[in-house]
Write an enzyme that holds these catalytic residues in place. Structure first.
Site, short mmCIF file in Angstrom:
data_model
loop_
_atom_site.label_atom_id
_atom_site.label_comp_id
_atom_site.label_asym_id
_atom_site.label_seq_id
_atom_site.Cartn_x
_atom_site.Cartn_y
_atom_site.Cartn_z
N ASP A 184 -6.92 38.50 40.82
CA ASP A 184 -8.36 38.86 41.09
C ASP A 184 -9.10 39.32 40.04
O ASP A 184 -8.54 40.23 39.18
CB ASP A 184 -8.34 39.83 42.36
N ASP A 518 -5.96 35.79 52.26
CA ASP A 518 -5.23 35.59 51.00
C ASP A 518 -3.53 35.50 51.32
O ASP A 518 -2.83 35.15 50.45
CB ASP A 518 -5.26 36.77 50.14
P1 ATP Z 1 -12.06 39.06 43.30
O1 ATP Z 1 -11.68 40.32 43.91
O2 ATP Z 1 -11.34 37.89 43.91
O3 ATP Z 1 -12.45 38.98 42.00
P2 ATP Z 1 -14.49 39.12 44.71
O4 ATP Z 1 -14.44 40.45 45.25
O5 ATP Z 1 -15.62 39.04 43.57
O6 ATP Z 1 -13.57 38.44 44.07
P3 ATP Z 1 -15.77 38.13 47.12
O7 ATP Z 1 -15.50 39.52 47.51
O8 ATP Z 1 -15.22 36.81 47.84
O9 ATP Z 1 -14.96 37.85 45.72
O10 ATP Z 1 -17.02 38.10 46.69
C1 ATP Z 1 -17.72 36.93 46.14
C2 ATP Z 1 -19.40 36.91 46.36
O11 ATP Z 1 -19.69 37.24 47.44
C3 ATP Z 1 -19.88 38.23 45.16
O12 ATP Z 1 -19.96 37.54 43.68
C4 ATP Z 1 -20.98 38.57 45.77
O13 ATP Z 1 -22.08 37.90 44.99
C5 ATP Z 1 -20.66 38.24 47.38
N1 ATP Z 1 -20.69 39.34 47.95
C6 ATP Z 1 -19.46 40.32 47.76
N2 ATP Z 1 -19.32 41.25 48.48
C7 ATP Z 1 -20.61 41.21 49.54
C8 ATP Z 1 -20.98 41.92 50.53
N3 ATP Z 1 -20.50 43.24 51.04
N4 ATP Z 1 -22.19 41.35 51.18
C9 ATP Z 1 -22.99 40.18 50.61
N5 ATP Z 1 -22.19 39.39 49.51
C10 ATP Z 1 -21.37 39.85 48.91
#
Ligand code: ATP
Length: 780
Positions: A184, A518
């Site tokens: 990740d 996951d």
């Molecule tokens: P990884 O940890 O796998 O690198 P991530 O944590 O970036 O992934 P997600 O948490 O699925 O992946 O987030 C994907 C997208 O969703 C982010 O790029 C962001 O734009 C949006 N996002 C993340 N957290 C939030 C939230 N709390 N509310 C709204 N949108 C969110």
């Protein structure tokens, strides 16, 4: 604990571990009706107002009061009933089985030979039988199972010291074979210390610092002369603060700073809005949340709905201003969505531009997408915000019923710097023949920027997005999976495909994950790695290893330990089996030489096995990492224990030890060499020689490759201690009268002892020669 729900918002719980039902069950707080059935007889799956230990929340949120704990819970009851049996054989177990079989066959054959040889040499039957059993004992390394278990357990402990908690012991050595680490991004490769850096509304880009200096109260005091951007900023900040579950606190060490509890992305938004001049407590109290569709990594957005016409006394000037900006005097409710800008645009039909609600045409979309890409290209995580007024609330809180016809307000760019130590860990991975791959839910350009900073990707490397993955067949994916260093905008189910494609191409993949979704990918991967800090209980349950500090570097350290442990297992197997083979040759062949008898008594054989197979083998099991263990490609996980020169080592070293022992014994016997007490010395000399030679063997085995003269004696004090102790014990067995009687040994003269010592080094030199040939590339 098992708990009774008192609040449940869209709460679904997966209770398969208790009920076997794989579909999540929707929960509520309604009291159960016990008209037909006594409550205690109600099936678990129907007790909708309870949540149970060991089950996983898949969606929504809630509050519950603990009702039962520990063994009183439903899971506790099951635990009491079931004794779980783990039937799956691990790779090491399979290899050890192979070793066991070889030893068993070897011991039987040797016993038969010993028996026949004994009979031929004319000894009485009972002595022949006893000797045959003693010789078989000499073949079998009795300490092996204990040493393997101790080596693995100590290895797991060393890994824990390096922040890797091993949940399944076999993972310890599978780790050494990993060829790809899929990680990740957020929190593992980056610091997860998020901070809003830029704000973009209506094509107007502002530094967050400027916004903080240019506080809301100043805007309000400017009395109407405020620019429309200011309104947009207020709308954006308020929206981000309301559509948010993080909690903010003042940093106790620094009153100018704030700390947030909860999701770091959300925390960054609340901190930014607070510094801008809003107050989360006020906002939550004024604009009561009346509904929500929680964030999901598939949709990549979340939505909350708030009451607008809440009469609140004593609102601050900022609060009143926000009430106006949010349209509190004209509408009942407001729905606010925030999420990945590209995914948010899918549900927007309008944009808020210069105070006007403008239709979101292609040109405008293009402008927003460009601003999004520009920020992402700089490694920023971009979150957009949108809203929609509502006069009635939907009956059914689903994303389809709420997230549509939204009005796009703007975006923020959040910085999350790469962890400084990861770049070096990536370099170690590459040297070790392991390919690091980034898998993230973030924007492809953000992901690529961070990947480049960490050397995970190079200029021109391909990034595959979740949308592309949806269109690809398994064959398509297999064709490219070995070349792509970054997968962006992926959902958890894509991870499963990626792992599978890698495995189909023969890779051993480690995969990280933190969310409930996951879990399948973690289970499927060869090494499932869960996050200790941000990981859900379900992901940890599914994982083979938990990294306590959520840090990529820890995975690399664990791989290094895994390689060390497997190297160590091979080390003591080499030591035990080669030594025992040598002993065997001496014991069997001396009897064949006319007139010579079995050189060692049964007790002597047992004693020698006890002191040479125990602590010295264990000391080899705790040897430090082999020099260069992270500078070579990983070994195939299905290689035989006897592969890569181990079988050869056993035969060669066994032959050298056996032949020299035999020669020494024959020389001393044929020359009637007498010990200090006048008795024949040859048996005792062989006894002494075999023990000393094994000590030289152990020392030479400190490395499979490097010379002892290069790596030195330091670094494994246990081994030095074990060698000294063994030699002292052996000298006692020869020189103390008590042992002379017990073992039928004779005290050797100093000269005879010196001969044994000098000759015993032959094994050491043989192993050093073998290692020299390995270093020269002549042997493998
Ligand atoms: P990884 O940890 O796998 O690198 P991530 O944590 O970036 O992934 P997600 O948490 O699925 O992946 O987030 C994907 C997208 O969703 C982010 O790029 C962001 O734009 C949006 N996002 C993340 N957290 C939030 C939230 N709390 N509310 C709204 N949108 C969110």
């Amino acid at each position: 604990a098992d708990s009774r729900l008192v609040e449940a918002i869209n709460l679904s719980v997966q209770e398969a571990s208790l009920t076997g039902e794989s579909q999540p069950v929707e929960k509520d707080t309604v009291a159960l009706d016990s008209a037909d059935l006594p409550l205690a007889d109600l099936p678990l799956g129907d007790r909708r107002n309870m949540v149970y230990m060991g089950t996983a929340v898949t969606y929504g949120r809630g509050t519950a009061v603990v009702a039962e704990t520990g063994m009183q819970t439903e899971l506790g009851r099951i635990a009491e009933l079931i004794q779980s049996v783990d039937s799956d054989q691990t790779p090491l177990q399979k290899r050890m089985d192979e070793v066991g079989k070889v030893l068993l066959v070897g011991a039987v054959i040797v016993m038969i030979i010993a028996f026949v040889v004994g009979l031929l040499s004319g000894d009485p039957l009972d002595i022949v039988l006893l000797n045959a059993v003693a010789i078989a004992v000499a073949v079998v390394p009795e300490g092996l199972p204990a040493v393997v278990t101790i080596a693995l357990a100590l290895g797991a402990q060393r890994m824990l010291r390096r922040n890797a908690l091993i949940r399944r012991l076999p993972a310890v050595e599978t780790l050494g074979s990993v060829t790809t680490i899929c990680s990740d991004k957020t929190g593992t490769l980056t610091e997860n210390k998020m901070r809003v850096q830029v704000v973009d509304v209506a094509g107007h880009n502002t530094d967050m610092q400027t916004l903080i200096e240019h506080r809301l109260i100043d805007v309000i005091n400017a009395n109407g002369s405020a620019h429309n951007y200011d309104k947009a900023h207020a709308l954006l900040m308020a929206g981000n603060m309301l559509c948010n579950d993080a909690v903010i606190e003042e940093d106790p060490n620094n009153s100018d700073r704030f700390v947030s509890i909860g999701d770091p992305t959300e925390g960054a938004l609340v901190v930014a809005a607070t510094r801008y001049g809003l107050n989360k407590e006020h906002m939550d109290a004024i604009f009561n949340r009346v509904g929500e569709v929680p964030f999901s990594s598939e949709r990549k957005r979340m939505t909350t709905a708030h009451l607008l016409q809440n009469q609140v006394m004593m609102a601050s000037p900022e609060d009143s201003y926000i009430m106006r900006v949010l349209g509190a005097n004209t509408h009942h409710y407001i729905a606010i969505s925030k999420g990945a800008a590209d995914s948010l645009l899918d549900v927007c039909t309008h944009a808020w531009i210069e105070g006007e609600i403008t239709e979101l045409d292609d040109a405008l979309r293009g402008r927003i997408e460009k601003a999004n890409n520009d920020m992402a290209q700089n490694g920023l995580r971009v979150l957009g915000t949108a809203y929609r007024h509502m006069d009635v609330l939907p009956e059914n809180w689903k994303h389809e019923t709420v997230e549509h016809d939204m009005i796009f307000i703007g975006m923020v760019g959040i910085i999350d710097p790469p962890r400084p130590e990861v770049k070096a860990a990536v370099a170690i991975c590459r040297a070790a023949g392991i390919r690091p791959v980034m898998i993230t839910g973030d924007h492809p350009l953000t992901a690529l920027n961070i990947a480049k900073q960490l050397d995970i990707a190079q200029e021109g490397d391909r990034v595959i997005t979740g949308q592309e993955l949806n269109r690809m067949s398994m064959e398509d994916l297999e064709a490219v999976v070995e070349l792509v260093p970054v997968f962006a905008r992926v959902s958890p189910e894509h991870k499963l495909n990626i792992v599978q494609a890698l495995q189909n191409k023969g890779h051993i993949a480690a995969m990280t994950g933190d969310g409930v979704n996951d879990a399948p990918a973690l289970k499927r991967s060869d090494i499932g790695v869960a996050m200790g800090i941000t990981g859900t209980a379900v992901s940890k349950e599914a994982a083979d290893m938990v990294i306590v500090d959520d840090n990529f570097t820890t995975i690399v350290s664990a791989v290094e330990e895994g390689r060390t442990i497997y190297d160590n297992v091979r080390r003591f197997i080499k030591y035990l089996l080669a030594s025992n083979t040598g002993e065997l040759i001496v014991l069997l062949l001396t009897q064949l030489i006319g007139g010579m008898s079995l050189p060692l008594t049964t007790l002597q054989i047992l004693w020698m096995n006890l002191i040479t197979d125990g602590i010295p083998a264990l000391a080899l099991g705790v040897e430090q990492a082999e020099p260069g263990s992270m500078k070579r490609a990983p070994y195939a996980p299905n290689e035989s224990m006897f592969g890569r020169g181990l079988g050869r080592h056993i035969l060669l070293v066994g032959a050298v030890l056996g032949a020299s022992g035999l020669a020494l014994g024959y020389w001393a016997w044929s020359n009637n060499i007498e010990a200090a007490n006048g008795a024949l010395a040859w048996n005792t000399m062989v006894f002494m020689f075999l023990t000393l030679a094994q000590m030289g063997h152990a020392l030479a085995l400190r490395s499979h490759r490097e010379s002892l003269f290069t790596i030195g004696l330091r670094g494994n004090r246990l081994l030095i201690g074990a060698v000294i102790l063994t030699v002292i014990l052996q000298l006692m067995a020869i020189y103390l009268p008590f042992f002379n009687n017990l073992f039928q040994t004779n005290p050797l003269t100093l000269g005879q002892l010196a001969i044994c010592l000098v000759l015993s080094t032959i094994v050491f030199w043989a192993v050093e020669l073998e290692k020299l040939l390995i270093r020269r590339g002549i042997l493998s």
